[in-house]
Design an enzyme around this catalytic site. Structure first.
Site, PDB file in Angstrom:
ATOM      1  CG  ASP A   1      13.287  12.324  65.823  1.00  0.00           C
ATOM      2  OD1 ASP A   1      13.846  12.120  66.912  1.00  0.00           O
ATOM      3  OD2 ASP A   1      12.931  13.451  65.437  1.00  0.00           O
ATOM      4  CE  LYS A   2       8.277   3.710  63.598  1.00  0.00           C
ATOM      5  NZ  LYS A   2       6.981   3.308  64.174  1.00  0.00           N
TER       6      LYS A   2
END
Length: 311
Positions: free
Chosen positions: A135-136
């Site tokens: 995830d970012k």
């Protein structure tokens, strides 16, 4: 490349070529057949064409097309690299793939620049082979394939759970037990489509997470937890810890960071340890990234567990 058939009579052409050209994925072979770059006895062939003795197969592999994403000189921390793979220590906040809202400045852009001239045509396009994602706002180890053979090998390993993925998370509160395993199905949230959720058996996909509390900090009412993934579902650790009643610190989707006592300023999830079999010779590659500074309050006086697959 010219192949004269001597065995495997009766096999489908695509299956035969997958055996003869292991460096190419099945999808790549299918694409070459559709584009007319594979000829049988001088004529374009189809995937279902039966293989016959003395058949002359000509395989033309075009030069990779430029990737849509463009190389950008973005600093990245490389933990391991050779001609087949690169393992990067991704920073929290960096998006992996270009997409709407993040057209550039991504890990893919950085890898294209870093590996300029040293990437093969994965799927016919010169681009990094992302075989798993973070995830970012998750930091830590991510492995990228540099060629078709490495991409196929790593994709298979992740699908068959031959990799080792260990994360460090900081969660709200403290679980009652010292350790345990969460085994549920995970699918899209029935109301908020931006979220994932634990769903009923028969829907979603199975997800398994082992967890172990390493330290509880009473001052911030939060715990350092080690999570070992046996599957790789979207937001798996975030959803499973929420399912246990202990959402991650700093999680803007599954928690309310403004209400949490601990305020490190980021999602507290770090891909700490990663191991896989090297695509070229099968030797085990074990990588451990440095734990980010935001974890320091939970590391003081904490003895981290040893890793059997020592880096």
């Amino acid at each position: 490349m010219i192949i004269i058939v001597e065995d495997s009579l009766g096999s489908r052409l695509d299956q035969y070529l997958a055996q003869q050209l292991p460096e190419l994925s099945r999808a790549r072979i299918q694409a070459l057949l559709k584009s007319g770059d594979i000829l049988v006895n001088g004529k374009p062939a189809k995937a279902k064409t039966p293989v016959e003795r003395n058949m002359r197969i000509e395989v033309d592999i075009p030069e990779p097309e430029p990737a849509e994403a463009q190389p950008q000189d973005i600093p990245i921390s490389v933990l391991y690299e050779d001609k087949d793979v690169i393992v990067i220590d991704k920073e929290s906040g960096m998006v992996v793939h270009p997409a709407a809202g993040n057209p550039d400045g991504t890990l893919v852009n950085a890898v294209l620049f870093h590996c300029a001239g040293n990437l093969s045509g994965i799927g016919g396009v010169e681009r990094p082979g992302i075989v798993h994602r973070l995830d970012k706002d998750t930091s830590g180890c991510i492995v990228v394939a540099k060629n078709d053979a490495a991409h196929l090998s790593l994709t298979t390993q992740f699908a068959e759970r031959d990799t080792s993925k260990i994360y460090l998370a900081v969660v709200q509160g403290c679980p009652r037990e010292a350790e345990g395993t969460v085994f549920t199905n995970i699918g899209r949230h029935p109301v908020n489509r931006l979220k994932m959720a634990v769903v009923n058996p028969g829907s979603g996909k199975p997800a398994i997470t082992d967890w172990r509390v390493l330290r509880y900090d009473a001052a911030s009412d939060s715990s350092l937890v080690m999570c070992t993934l046996h599957t790789g579902r979207t937001h798996q650790i975030r959803v499973h810890m929420l399912h246990l009643g202990h959402p991650l610190i700093g999680d803007p989707i599954y928690a309310h960071p403004q209400r949490q006592k601990a305020k490190p300023g980021r999602l507290m999830l770090h891909a700490w340890r990663l191991a896989f079999n090297h695509p070229a010779d099968g030797h085990r590659v074990a990588i451990q990234s440095e734990i980010p500074a935001e974890y320091t309050p939970w590391l003081i006086g904490t003895e981290l567990p040893a890793w059997e697959e020592k880096p």
